[in-house]
Design a protein around this motif. Structure first.
Motif, short mmCIF file in Angstrom:
data_model
loop_
_atom_site.label_atom_id
_atom_site.label_comp_id
_atom_site.label_asym_id
_atom_site.label_seq_id
_atom_site.Cartn_x
_atom_site.Cartn_y
_atom_site.Cartn_z
N LEU A 142 0.80 -1.22 0.00
CA LEU A 142 0.00 0.00 0.00
C LEU A 142 0.83 1.26 0.00
N PRO A 233 -4.53 -1.03 6.92
CA PRO A 233 -5.80 -1.64 7.37
C PRO A 233 -5.62 -2.96 8.10
N ASP A 234 -4.65 -3.74 7.68
CA ASP A 234 -4.48 -5.03 8.34
C ASP A 234 -3.96 -4.85 9.77
N TYR A 306 -6.70 8.42 7.37
CA TYR A 306 -7.41 9.41 6.55
C TYR A 306 -8.61 9.95 7.32
N ALA A 317 -15.26 3.58 8.58
CA ALA A 317 -15.57 2.99 7.27
C ALA A 317 -14.59 3.42 6.19
N ASP A 318 -13.84 4.44 6.44
CA ASP A 318 -13.04 5.00 5.36
C ASP A 318 -11.81 5.68 5.96
N PHE A 319 -10.80 4.87 6.26
CA PHE A 319 -9.66 5.43 7.00
C PHE A 319 -8.34 5.28 6.28
N MET A 320 -8.34 4.60 5.14
CA MET A 320 -7.05 4.32 4.50
C MET A 320 -6.51 5.59 3.85
N THR A 322 -3.81 5.96 1.94
CA THR A 322 -3.05 5.82 0.70
C THR A 322 -4.00 5.39 -0.42
N VAL A 323 -3.65 5.78 -1.60
CA VAL A 323 -4.46 5.43 -2.77
C VAL A 323 -3.53 4.92 -3.85
N ARG A 324 -3.91 3.79 -4.39
CA ARG A 324 -3.10 3.27 -5.51
C ARG A 324 -3.49 4.01 -6.78
N ARG A 333 -3.48 10.08 0.42
CA ARG A 333 -4.82 10.52 0.04
C ARG A 333 -5.20 11.87 0.64
N GLY A 334 -4.94 12.02 1.90
CA GLY A 334 -5.37 13.26 2.57
C GLY A 334 -4.26 13.85 3.40
#
Lengths: 355, 605
Positions: A142, A233-234, A306, A317-320, A322-324, A333-334
């Motif tokens: 990631l 996330p893991d 994020y 629900a939406d914490f990652m 990084t964005v590929r 990402r942010g």
């Protein structure tokens, strides 16, 4: 890294802190996030600055890389440079007064962080097996690892490797504190943490313990063990599912964290879940070679979780963060919200100051 | 002494036996007067001869006028020569008077048909027609479809019935009409009375209809009276005027017979909810319609069904012995099958002409031919249910716009092909509305995540959608692992939300490469939708709203076909882009007929 402190009369140097970690464990990103972490720290007196242009440039460039370009800094490429920053803060130290009374006194503290741009490859095991692939951890890393060269020295440069290893080992062995970065995701995929760790440990021991005559004596360094990539996330889910996750009451964004008192246990859980390596031996070796009260665990994240701008706090629900990208690379990402990046250094500084 | 001299004295005008009466009982001619003194002068003879000629001419002219209004046609058999105008007019008037009380041809046929219709099932009536050619006997019944079954026996000619009639046709007609003054009246009466012997009326007949045509013709009327009196349950029907052909009523019975039952065209109706096929009828002809009646029906074929169509003409009745195919009401009895060639027009007219009861011909569209197949065979080929929709449809075509240009073009090509196909198939405005949705990638960067990613073309005609599709250009991939398909589902749900309330079916076609963003970050680490759209909930919502979704993936792995997003969403149809076509997709969407589900008979327009 050199720690200095001073009593009411001034500041004094206390020692050096070395950075230690396997390839692609995120050392450069960790350092780049340090400036951001310092800026975001609650303590107003905390600040960091370079001691020379190269160190300042390193800090500026890599901070900009994280915040403006939203990219991960390139892995460290050996150049022979030594970077040095000063981390200034205040800390409380015991001070002996008249009649033998001891009080706590707030003193300014400056730590000189001296970093040779040693790549992670140097910290390979004693056999120093060639690693032609030198992947960035493989699997779903990631983008948390340092980009590009993954901190490896050019594989064609055998001479450079030998020279670098010796100088870096000398440097580490002479440090008063060590910042050990451990990438649990790499351990899950590569399972080579102990191999990286033990070679370096033995070389440090060789340099510091040779000639010691006191039986049972241990290495004198303070060691801040940082399990990185808490925002992965893991890793995060294992903290959550294992009951390690906490939310600081004073954090309006309510970013998750793992309390320091649970960090060692969580670290043990993380390494235990690796089916490939022997990372559990790392903790055992640390206890064996260092004074137990001089080893402390931290669960860290250089870029943090994020949080959207329209949301006041962390969203499960939406914490990652990084964005590929379409080209396969990862982008941040942010906003960057480092977690436990400053704290290990503060602990090291305080520990060294209190010696 | 000649034989004529030996016959009883007859009236010189009408030929009736004179007997001792002073005046002829039939024509009123003075047969005897008291003696007068003096010689019979030439003048007297001349006067008598002139009066006799006038009386004979009047008597014969009456018969001639019954046969023809042409004064000269039978002049040669009129004693006393050609009638003058006054006499001829009077003769015509008398002829008309002789037919008083007679029915015209059509009512007479109706009377006959009424009698036939009232026959108990399985019984027969006998029609005895007495006409210029002779006496004909026909056994008549109605089949189960109301079509007359007529078994005609050969006509017994007058030459056989009354041998003393002239062998010359014109003279015989004159005699049949009443020009009998020169005939032996006793013999004539005897022959006519004996006609019942020569004309066999079946004893088992339920009723006997004795038809005399033309009414007023003396010998015909007399024979009819004899036969009506002799037959059991005999009914005399007098028909005015000469028959157009043959003996008249029976000869034109089939043609003139009005329908007793409704004829209709068998059509298939599709249940909106289930797609179940039921057979119905669209009326072609009503009871009372007769030969030459025309009927026009507007029908349609299922969109995409461009094969030959079977037109089945059936009688709607209450008969119990139908062939087992039931329709909305009563039983279905198919009269005839016709094959209509494939038509381009989805809605078309058929024009049917009633040629006779039991015989219908289609004159429009061109090329309809009788079909040599049985109705059970045809009915067996009609599917029990179909996927194609019966009513107005709203279709949303949603596509992923991001990707390599050739790949995006392939997605657009599929939708374009489908819309062009539908544009051809749905010519009725409003029957099909099409909306378009296209999505570009979510951009996960500060300030960009909440930017709308769905381009929208509202529901409109397929032609409008085709135009709009040209502006749905491809875009770059900005995020590798997912596309905003969940936003497409969300927008599609909104666009189709009102369709049901408007009585329209709703359908969604989704053409894309990647999976959607999840609502929450999952183990696959795909970024959640910035708009919090939940594709699972939206897919379930579409299904709950009765909106089937057909999905076309650029590449469809075996696993994707059975698990995850594509399998969950593409419940109405799941295709790989490379292996599908507009027709396959249209069939799955239910907007065009599926090849294996040809209905084969028309749908009501």
């Amino acid at each position: 890294m050199t720690v200095t402190s001073g009593g009411p009369q001034g500041i004094r140097a206390l020692g050096r802190i070395g950075l230690w970690g396997a390839p692609t464990c995120g050392k450069t990103t960790f350092l780049a996030a340090l400036n951001i972490a310092v800026s975001q720290a609650a303590a107003q007196e905390l600040m960091i600055f370079g001691v020379d242009d190269a160190s300042t440039d390193f800090l500026v460039d890599n901070t900009a890389k994280l915040t403006s370009e939203r990219k991960f800094p390139a892995g460290t490429i050996y150049s022979g440079n030594q970077y040095s920053w000063v981390l200034r803060m205040e800390t409380q130290v015991p001070e002996r007064r008249r009649f033998g009374r001891q009080t706590m006194t707030t003193v300014p503290l400056e730590m000189n962080l001296d970093l040779m741009d040693e790549p992670g490859r140097v910290f390979k095991d004693v056999q120093r097996e060639p690693d032609p692939a030198a992947p960035g951890g493989g699997g779903q890393n990631l983008g948390f690892d340092d980009d590009d060269d993954d901190g490896d020295i050019d594989a064609d440069s055998d001479a450079g490797t030998v020279v670098t290893e010796d100088s870096v080992m000398d440097q580490l062995a002479s440090c008063d504190g060590l910042l050990l970065l451990f990438d649990p995701t790499r351990e899950w995929t590569e399972g080579d943490a102990f191999n990286h760790f033990q070679g370096t440990l033995l070389r440090i021991a060789q340099r510091r313990m040779a000639g010691q005559t006191v039986p049972g004596g241990r290495l004198p360094q303070y060691v801040a063990v940082c399990a990185t990539k808490f925002d992965h996330p893991d890793v995060y889910r294992r903290a959550k599912n294992g009951g390690y996750r906490r939310f600081a009451a004073d954090d309006p964004a309510m970013f998750p964290q793992v309390a320091d008192e649970l960090a060692e246990k969580f670290f043990a859980d993380l390494v235990r879940q690796s089916e490939r390596g022997n990372a559990d031996l790392v903790a055992m070796a640390l206890r064996r070679y260092f004074e137990p009260d001089r080893v402390r665990f931290f669960i860290t994240s250089a870029i943090g979780f994020y949080k959207s701008r329209r949301s006041a706090r962390f969203q499960e629900a939406d914490f990652m963060n990084t964005v590929r990208q379409a080209d396969g690379t990862y982008q941040i990402r942010g906003a960057v919200h480092p977690i436990n990046v400053v704290e290990p250094l503060v602990w090291l500084g305080q520990s060294l100051a209190a010696r | 002494m000649s034989s004529a001299d030996q016959r009883p004295r007859a009236c010189p005008v009408c030929g009736r036996q004179a007997g001792r009466a002073r005046d002829c009982a039939e024509c009123g001619w003075t047969l005897q007067k008291v003696w007068r003194p003096g010689p019979v002068t030439a003048q007297l003879r001349e006067d008598f001869g002139r009066r006799l000629s006038a009386a004979q001419r009047r008597f014969d002219a009456h018969a001639a006028a019954l046969v023809s209004t042409d004064r000269d046609r039978l002049t040669s058999w009129i004693r006393g020569g050609r009638p003058d105008d006054v006499e001829w007019v009077a003769a015509l008037r008398e002829a008309a008077k002789a037919a008083d009380g007679a029915a015209d041809q059509a009512p007479a046929c109706a009377t006959v048909l009424t009698a036939l219709r009232d026959l108990p099932s399985g019984s027969e009536a006998v029609i005895v027609e007495i006409g210029p050619e002779g006496i004909g006997v026909t056994r008549a019944a109605l089949d189960r479809l109301g079509t007359p079954l007529l078994r005609e026996q050969p006509v017994t000619p007058w030459a056989l019935l009354v041998p003393l009639l002239s062998t010359t046709e014109e003279e015989r007609l004159f005699q049949l009409a009443g020009g009998i003054a020169t005939l032996d009246r006793d013999l004539l009466t005897g022959y006519l009375a004996d006609a019942t012997r020569l004309v066999t009326v079946p004893a088992e007949a339920t009723g006997t209809l004795v038809v005399c045509q033309p009414a007023g013709w003396r010998i015909l009327e007399e024979a009819a009276r004899h036969l009506a009196a002799a037959a059991p349950h005999g009914t005399l029907i007098r028909v005015a005027g000469a028959p157009a052909e043959g003996n008249g009523v029976v000869g034109s019975l089939r043609k003139r017979m009005p329908l007793l039952r409704s004829y209709g065209l068998v059509v298939a109706t599709i249940a909106p909810a289930t797609g179940a096929i039921s057979l119905g009828m669209r009326p072609l002809f009503q009871p009372g319609d007769a030969q030459g009646a025309e009927s026009v029906l507007t029908l349609r074929r299922a969109p995409g069904d461009r094969d030959a169509t079977t037109l089945a003409v059936a009688v709607e009745g209450e008969t119990a012995d139908s062939d087992g195919t039931t329709i909305d009401r009563g039983a279905l009895n198919v009269l005839s099958l016709h094959e209509m060639p494939p038509l381009d027009e989805p809605v078309y007219r058929v024009r049917a002409v009633l040629e006779a009861p039991g015989r219908v011909r289609f004159t429009e569209p061109a090329g309809i031919t009788p079909l040599g197949r049985s109705w059970p065979e045809t009915a067996a080929a009609i599917p029990r249910r179909v996927d194609v929709l019966p009513g107005p449809v709203d279709l949303v075509c949603a596509l992923e716009l991001a990707g390599d240009k050739p790949q995006v073009d392939r997605r657009r090509d599929l939708i374009r092909d489908l819309l062009e196909h539908l544009d051809d198939e749905f010519t009725d405005p409003g029957q099909l509305r099409v909306g378009l949705l296209g999505c570009r990638d979510h951009v996960f960067a500060p300030g960009e995540e909440r930017r709308p990613v769905v381009r929208r073309q509202p529901l409109g005609t397929p032609a409008d959608a085709l135009l709009a599709l040209e502006n749905f250009r491809g875009t770059d991939v900005r995020y590798m692992d997912a596309a905003p398909l969940e936003d497409l589902l969300h927008e599609a749900h909104r666009m189709l939300a009102g369709s049901s309330a408007q009585g329209r079916s709703a359908r969604l076609l989704l053409v894309a490469r990647r999976r959607p963003h999840p609502r929450i970050l999952g183990p696959d680490l795909v970024q959640p939708c910035p708009f919090d759209c939940d594709w699972r909930r939206l897919a379930q919502g579409l299904a709950a709203s009765g909106v089937p979704v057909v999905a076309v993936a650029d590449v469809l792995s075996r696993r994707a076909a059975t698990h995850g997003f594509w399998a969950d969403v593409g419940q109405a149809g799941l295709h790989s882009l490379a292996e599908t076509s507009a027709r396959k997709v249209g069939a799955d969407l239910g907007v065009t007929a599926r090849p294996g589900q040809r209905i084969g008979i028309p749908l009501p327009a």
